[in-house]
Every structure is written in C-alpha cells, then in structure tokens.
Design a protein around this motif. Structure first.
Motif, mmCIF file in Angstrom:
data_model
loop_
_atom_site.group_PDB
_atom_site.id
_atom_site.type_symbol
_atom_site.label_atom_id
_atom_site.label_comp_id
_atom_site.label_asym_id
_atom_site.label_seq_id
_atom_site.Cartn_x
_atom_site.Cartn_y
_atom_site.Cartn_z
ATOM 1 N N UNK A 71 0.815 -1.211 0.000
ATOM 2 C CA UNK A 71 0.000 0.000 0.000
ATOM 3 C C UNK A 71 0.847 1.258 0.000
ATOM 4 N N UNK A 72 2.145 1.116 0.213
ATOM 5 C CA UNK A 72 3.010 2.281 0.326
ATOM 6 C C UNK A 72 4.027 2.249 -0.809
ATOM 7 N N UNK A 73 3.917 3.220 -1.709
ATOM 8 C CA UNK A 73 4.793 3.257 -2.879
ATOM 9 C C UNK A 73 6.194 3.686 -2.481
ATOM 10 N N UNK A 111 13.360 7.820 -8.551
ATOM 11 C CA UNK A 111 13.681 8.831 -9.553
ATOM 12 C C UNK A 111 13.856 8.130 -10.878
ATOM 13 N N UNK A 112 13.580 8.849 -11.963
ATOM 14 C CA UNK A 112 13.739 8.258 -13.291
ATOM 15 C C UNK A 112 14.930 8.890 -13.997
ATOM 16 N N UNK A 113 15.496 8.169 -14.943
ATOM 17 C CA UNK A 113 16.581 8.696 -15.761
ATOM 18 C C UNK A 113 16.461 8.126 -17.166
ATOM 19 N N UNK A 114 17.159 8.734 -18.114
ATOM 20 C CA UNK A 114 17.061 8.351 -19.518
ATOM 21 C C UNK A 114 16.324 9.420 -20.301
ATOM 22 N N UNK A 115 16.689 9.565 -21.559
ATOM 23 C CA UNK A 115 16.152 10.646 -22.381
ATOM 24 C C UNK A 115 14.939 10.249 -23.201
ATOM 25 N N UNK A 116 14.680 8.956 -23.356
ATOM 26 C CA UNK A 116 13.601 8.516 -24.236
ATOM 27 C C UNK A 116 12.269 8.466 -23.496
ATOM 28 N N UNK A 143 3.824 -6.636 -18.569
ATOM 29 C CA UNK A 143 3.096 -5.460 -19.044
ATOM 30 C C UNK A 143 3.557 -4.186 -18.336
ATOM 31 N N UNK A 144 4.840 -4.086 -18.085
ATOM 32 C CA UNK A 144 5.384 -2.875 -17.491
ATOM 33 C C UNK A 144 5.109 -2.714 -16.014
ATOM 34 N N UNK A 199 3.077 4.268 -14.692
ATOM 35 C CA UNK A 199 2.275 5.239 -13.946
ATOM 36 C C UNK A 199 2.984 5.746 -12.699
ATOM 37 N N UNK A 200 4.010 4.997 -12.233
ATOM 38 C CA UNK A 200 4.684 5.373 -11.001
ATOM 39 C C UNK A 200 3.817 5.191 -9.784
#
Length: 353
Positions: free
Chosen positions: A84-86, A90-95, A280-281, A304-305
């Motif tokens: 229940x707790x995300x 952080x994200x990285x990459x240019x695409x 499926x990601x 979706x994060x």
C-alpha cells in the motif's frame, strides 16, 4: 483417489519401461510402468505387480487437520501490507516510453512439472517474443560458457539432441532471457549485459550504470543473481542492485543495441524478497523464494509510477524458486532448486486495465 492413463495408437516401437516422477519439498517418488504386447489386450487390475514404485509413500490418512493443521493467525499482516506504500524513486534516460498494453495479473495458477535434472541451479527458457517457436534453451552454471538449444519439448524433457553455443564470455546467475531470437545474459565479473544473436552469432555488450556485480550482495535473498533480465510485451528489462544500500534499479533497454531507454531508481530493498518479475510494465515482487506458501503483495506500475493493490497466493512446491520470468502470453516460467534444477510453468490469469 485412483488415476488411469489411456494410451492410443500403440506401436511396437512404443513398448518398454516408462518412468513417472512426482516431487514435492519432502521427497521424490518414481514409478515405473511397463508397456508390453499383452497390455493391448489384457487390461491389468489396479495395483498389478508390473507397476513398481520407489521413494517415500504418501502418509496414511488420519484426518484433514492432521495432514494440514490450521495456520496460525497473523495479526500484523491484517493491519496493512507494504504494497500500500509506494517506494520513492527517480527516473533517468532521455527517451519517452509508452505502453503497448495495460494489464494486471489477478491470479497465479498451479505449477506444471516439465523436467528433472541433477543440477542444483540452472535456467530454462522459451523465446518470450515467439511462443509458436517449439525450441527450448537451457544453461548450467557448472558450464557457464555454454548455451544449449533443444528443438522441441520432448528433447528438452529427456535431455536429448541439442545444439551447443559457445559463449564469448561466461555468464553469471540464472536469470537470463531469450527474446526475439537472441540470448541475453549477465557477463560474470563485470557490470555488463551481452546479447548473442543466435542466427548470426554476433554479440553486443552494454554496461549497466552503478550495478553491484562482484561482492556478496546478491540481488535477492538466497540468490546467485546480480541482475535479473526480463522480457514482456513492452520489450527488454533489467533489474539490479546499486552501490547505494537498499536501492533497486529497473531499466528498459533497446533489445537490439542494449541502450537504456528509461530507468527507475527505487528505494526498494531487493535483498528482503524472494524474486521479482515484470509483466506489461508492472514490477511484481515475490515475498519468499523458499516458503512453500507465499504471496505476491507488491506490484509497482513503472509507467504510472504507482502501486497496484494486489495480494496473490504463490506456491513453491519444490521449496526454492531460483528463476522467474514471463512470456508474451503471460505464462510464468519458473526454475527451482533441490538437486533437480526443475522446470515448470504457471499460467497467469489477467484483467485489462
């Protein structure tokens, strides 16, 4: 219960002895069935003398509660789940990456036994991008510069005729993947992933940034992997630990060049869990790889994060799951340890989102 087996279109070349193998975490039992000329005309009675069994017999039935005692109630679990707790990330990459299909697994089926070997570890693979391909592939950590290819399920089950690929560099761990006609693996002693094109025998190698690859900090609890490679409808993925404690990195890679398209650096301690896989990601987390009855209670949607609310029972009938991966049809490929390097397959039911 009584089980029967009906065999049709028996030819003279089919006569002989056949082994039937059943295994759980207690032991393995093997039965030998004799198929002979008289079997086509005289139906043997149940318990006939030409059926032999080896191994520990089933326990005598005393009562349901004696065989399956009532589980103790866990008050702590009912108060709330970690799912229940995300985790922060952080994200990285240019695409910019977009999802082709959005589905969520809602149940995990029972395992189907495929093969028995004497190896404690190892992996077996299908081409996750081509399920009509009848080929199977296997690796053995005792020969970590070899990939074997079997033409069909029969050869795979019986360790029959195979093609051997000599790898340019040795692999590490069990969590490799076959995707779109190429073999992807972690290069032993390096933070590198190598792609071997099985048709032209050409290789491509790419380094994973910040990856732990040579100390005692394996990726999962009781595992030998430093990186877990996965492939689904969205493409090729890699899961690994970073040099920073308690962090998990997931990267989506170009399956041809191995260049990173996008990455997620998450505050999720992978070493506390049994195994991860991606479908499926969505990143799914298995609580334990050794408990017979465990659960998948964490599912993080990378696109979706967000966390998804899942609580899926998962069965480890062979005690120790060493490999998890999915195919495009959502069949869960599993490998287990216990002097067998067993191969199984679980069907996942899913819902559209």
């Amino acid at each position: 219960s009584t089980m029967s087996l009906t065999i049709y279109s028996v030819q003279e070349t089919d006569f002989g002895h056949y082994d039937c193998v059943a295994r759980n975490e207690m032991a393995m039992t093997r039965g030998t069935i004799v198929l002979e000329e008289s079997s086509r005309h005289n139906r043997p009675a149940t318990g006939t003398e030409n059926i032999l069994t080896f191994g520990h017999p089933a326990p005598s039935y005393e009562g349901f509660d004696d065989l399956c005692p009532t589980c103790s109630y866990c008050q702590k679990c009912s108060e709330g789940r970690g799912a229940l707790f995300a985790p922060s990330y952080r994200t990285f990459g240019n695409k910019t990456v977009t999802r082709k299909e959005a589905r969520l697994i809602t149940a995990v089926g029972k395992p189907v036994f495929h093969r028995h070997t004497n190896n404690n570890y190892g992996s077996w693979m299908r081409d996750t991008n081509n399920e009509t391909d009848p080929h199977y592939w296997t690796t053995d950590p005792n020969h970590n510069d070899i990939l074997k290819e079997f033409a069909n399920k029969n050869d795979f089950r019986n360790n029959g005729r195979s093609i051997t690929y000599q790898l340019p560099t040795p692999f590490q761990g069990n969590s490799h993947v076959i995707f779109n006609g190429s073999f992807y693996y972690h290069v032993k002693g390096h933070p590198n992933i190598t792609r071997l094109d099985l048709n032209i025998r050409k290789t491509t190698t790419m380094e994973l940034p910040g990856m732990v690859y040579s100390d005692d900090r394996s990726l999962y609890n009781n595992s030998r992997d430093y990186v877990d490679l996965s492939a689904d409808t969205e493409g090729l993925w890699a899961i690994y630990s970073t040099l920073y404690p308690n962090n998990t990195v997931v990267v989506k890679m170009n399956n041809m060049t191995l260049k990173i398209e996008k990455g997620w650096d998450m505050a999720l301690n992978n070493n506390l869990y049994g195994n991860f896989f991606i479908a499926y990601g969505v990143l799914y987390v298995l609580d334990s790889a050794t408990d017979r009855d465990t659960r998948i209670r964490i599912a993080f949607d990378l696109y979706k994060g967000e966390m998804e609310d899942v609580d899926l029972p998962f069965n480890n009938p062979f005690s120790y799951t060493t490999l998890l991966g999915t195919t495009t049809r959502l069949r869960l490929v599993i490998g287990s340890e216990g002097r067998l390097g067993v191969a199984e397959e679980e069907l996942l039911r899913e819902r559209w989102r």
